[in-house]
Scaffold this active site. Structure first.
Site, PDB file in Angstrom:
ATOM      1  N   GLY A 130      11.463  -6.387   2.110  1.00 42.12           N
ATOM      2  CA  GLY A 130      10.237  -6.546   1.319  1.00 42.12           C
ATOM      3  C   GLY A 130      10.087  -5.647   0.117  1.00 42.12           C
ATOM      4  O   GLY A 130       9.427  -6.003  -0.850  1.00 42.12           O
ATOM      5  N   GLU A 146       8.511   1.630   0.547  1.00 42.86           N
ATOM      6  CA  GLU A 146       8.124   0.561   1.479  1.00 42.86           C
ATOM      7  C   GLU A 146       7.216  -0.439   0.763  1.00 42.86           C
ATOM      8  O   GLU A 146       6.535  -0.089  -0.199  1.00 42.86           O
ATOM      9  CB  GLU A 146       7.418   1.227   2.680  1.00 42.86           C
ATOM     10  N   ASP A 147       7.209  -1.681   1.229  1.00 37.70           N
ATOM     11  CA  ASP A 147       6.344  -2.688   0.601  1.00 37.70           C
ATOM     12  C   ASP A 147       4.898  -2.515   1.033  1.00 37.70           C
ATOM     13  O   ASP A 147       3.986  -2.506   0.218  1.00 37.70           O
ATOM     14  CB  ASP A 147       6.839  -4.123   0.891  1.00 37.70           C
ATOM     15  N   ASP A 160       1.045  -1.184   7.360  1.00 36.43           N
ATOM     16  CA  ASP A 160       0.026  -1.930   8.100  1.00 36.43           C
ATOM     17  C   ASP A 160      -0.409  -1.052   9.280  1.00 36.43           C
ATOM     18  O   ASP A 160      -1.275  -0.200   9.126  1.00 36.43           O
ATOM     19  CB  ASP A 160       0.676  -3.258   8.513  1.00 36.43           C
ATOM     20  N   LYS A 165      -2.868  -0.874   4.162  1.00 37.65           N
ATOM     21  CA  LYS A 165      -4.065  -1.425   4.815  1.00 37.65           C
ATOM     22  C   LYS A 165      -4.661  -0.341   5.709  1.00 37.65           C
ATOM     23  O   LYS A 165      -4.270  -0.220   6.878  1.00 37.65           O
ATOM     24  CB  LYS A 165      -3.687  -2.617   5.701  1.00 37.65           C
ATOM     25  N   PHE A 196      -3.539 -10.904   5.389  1.00 38.62           N
ATOM     26  CA  PHE A 196      -2.108 -11.151   5.210  1.00 38.62           C
ATOM     27  C   PHE A 196      -1.802 -11.520   3.760  1.00 38.62           C
ATOM     28  O   PHE A 196      -2.393 -12.441   3.200  1.00 38.62           O
ATOM     29  CB  PHE A 196      -1.633 -12.264   6.141  1.00 38.62           C
ATOM     30  N   VAL A 197      -0.884 -10.768   3.154  1.00 37.22           N
ATOM     31  CA  VAL A 197      -0.533 -11.014   1.752  1.00 37.22           C
ATOM     32  C   VAL A 197       0.926 -11.451   1.616  1.00 37.22           C
ATOM     33  O   VAL A 197       1.740 -11.211   2.522  1.00 37.22           O
ATOM     34  CB  VAL A 197      -0.776  -9.756   0.882  1.00 37.22           C
ATOM     35  N   ASP A 218       7.038 -11.715   2.181  1.00 39.02           N
ATOM     36  CA  ASP A 218       7.265 -13.118   2.535  1.00 39.02           C
ATOM     37  C   ASP A 218       6.317 -13.627   3.613  1.00 39.02           C
ATOM     38  O   ASP A 218       5.666 -12.850   4.320  1.00 39.02           O
ATOM     39  CB  ASP A 218       8.691 -13.282   3.063  1.00 39.02           C
TER      40      ASP A 218
HETATM   41  P1  5GP Z   1       3.691  -1.839  10.258  1.00 42.02           P
HETATM   42  O1  5GP Z   1       4.851  -1.334  11.039  1.00 42.02           O
HETATM   43  O2  5GP Z   1       3.117  -0.822   9.299  1.00 42.02           O
HETATM   44  O3  5GP Z   1       2.633  -2.455  11.116  1.00 42.02           O
HETATM   45  O4  5GP Z   1       4.203  -3.087   9.422  1.00 42.02           O
HETATM   46  C1  5GP Z   1       4.932  -2.954   8.262  1.00 42.02           C
HETATM   47  C2  5GP Z   1       5.731  -4.197   8.010  1.00 42.02           C
HETATM   48  O5  5GP Z   1       5.057  -5.386   8.449  1.00 42.02           O
HETATM   49  C3  5GP Z   1       5.910  -4.373   6.523  1.00 42.02           C
HETATM   50  O6  5GP Z   1       7.081  -3.728   6.063  1.00 42.02           O
HETATM   51  C4  5GP Z   1       5.962  -5.875   6.372  1.00 42.02           C
HETATM   52  O7  5GP Z   1       7.293  -6.313   6.556  1.00 42.02           O
HETATM   53  C5  5GP Z   1       5.103  -6.396   7.490  1.00 42.02           C
HETATM   54  N1  5GP Z   1       3.733  -6.686   7.033  1.00 42.02           N
HETATM   55  C6  5GP Z   1       2.603  -6.031   7.351  1.00 42.02           C
HETATM   56  N2  5GP Z   1       1.538  -6.579   6.768  1.00 42.02           N
HETATM   57  C7  5GP Z   1       2.001  -7.622   6.040  1.00 42.02           C
HETATM   58  C8  5GP Z   1       1.359  -8.590   5.172  1.00 42.02           C
HETATM   59  O8  5GP Z   1       0.142  -8.623   4.933  1.00 42.02           O
HETATM   60  N3  5GP Z   1       2.190  -9.509   4.588  1.00 42.02           N
HETATM   61  C9  5GP Z   1       3.545  -9.535   4.800  1.00 42.02           C
HETATM   62  N4  5GP Z   1       4.257 -10.481   4.178  1.00 42.02           N
HETATM   63  N5  5GP Z   1       4.164  -8.631   5.604  1.00 42.02           N
HETATM   64  C10 5GP Z   1       3.396  -7.686   6.202  1.00 42.02           C
END
Ligand code: 5GP
Length: 174
Positions: free
Chosen positions: A45, A99-100, A103, A131, A152-153, A159
């Site tokens: 991402g 990182e993208d 969450d 977020k 969700f974006v 993606d």
């Molecule tokens: P975390 O481990 O912080 O919960 O999740 C991070 C990963 O979840 C991100 O690198 C991404 O791949 C995915 N992710 C979390 N939120 C979103 C979102 O709103 N859209 C998309 N496309 N991926 C997300």
């Protein structure tokens, strides 16, 4: 834009993304003025964000890429995502993990924990999106592009079912 069964509507336009990345890059240029950081990009991402960020860096810098496995071993913290593909030596380097989106923060927590064991001089985090409502435990994010609500974006590298990464704008699920 419709991707498979879902409809996404405009959220952050390309121009705002580029302007914000320039601001983050100038902050990094100042903070690392006398250093040579190694950007550690989390695939898939973050690839567009990392490219645009790096183009705006004027300090000497290097880049490397890693993925996290969907493999889940057990550790004291529960499920652990293993890092894959890191070929660069990172001991004594100034790392900027790119990182993208953060969450729950689980992915980045796991990655940072494993990178710290390898003995970098410093470790900072740059994330395009954050977020805050979804974050499970507090973590220090050094460079944040945009704080967004818990929706969700997609687009600009992110993606849905593998699609939508090629949008220059960020869209949000309707
Ligand atoms: P975390 O481990 O912080 O919960 O999740 C991070 C990963 O979840 C991100 O690198 C991404 O791949 C995915 N992710 C979390 N939120 C979103 C979102 O709103 N859209 C998309 N496309 N991926 C997300």
């Amino acid at each position: 834009m419709t991707v498979n069964d879902k409809t996404f509507v405009p959220f952050i336009p390309a121009e705002s993304i580029q302007n914000r990345i320039q601001e983050l890059a100038s902050q990094i240029n100042q903070d690392y003025a006398d250093k040579k950081p190694l950007l550690v990009v989390i695939l898939n991402g973050a690839f567009l964000f990392a490219a645009d960020l790096m183009k705006n860096l004027t300090i000497p810098c290097e880049i490397t890429f890693l993925r996290v496995s969907s493999y889940k071993g057990t550790s004291s913290t529960g499920q652990l995502k293993e890092i894959l593909g890191l070929t660069e030596p990172i001991a004594s380097r100034d790392l900027i993990v790119v990182e993208d989106i953060v969450d729950t923060g689980r992915t980045l927590n796991d990655i940072c924990e494993q990178l710290r064991v390898l003995g970098p001089s410093s470790l900072a985090i740059a994330t395009l999106l954050f977020k805050p409502e979804a974050l499970l435990k507090p973590m220090k994010l050094d460079y944040v592009g945009f704080e967004i609500e818990n929706r969700f974006v997609l687009g600009y590298g992110l993606d849905y079912d593998g699609l939508g990464r090629n949008s220059a704008d960020i869209l949000v699920l309707e």
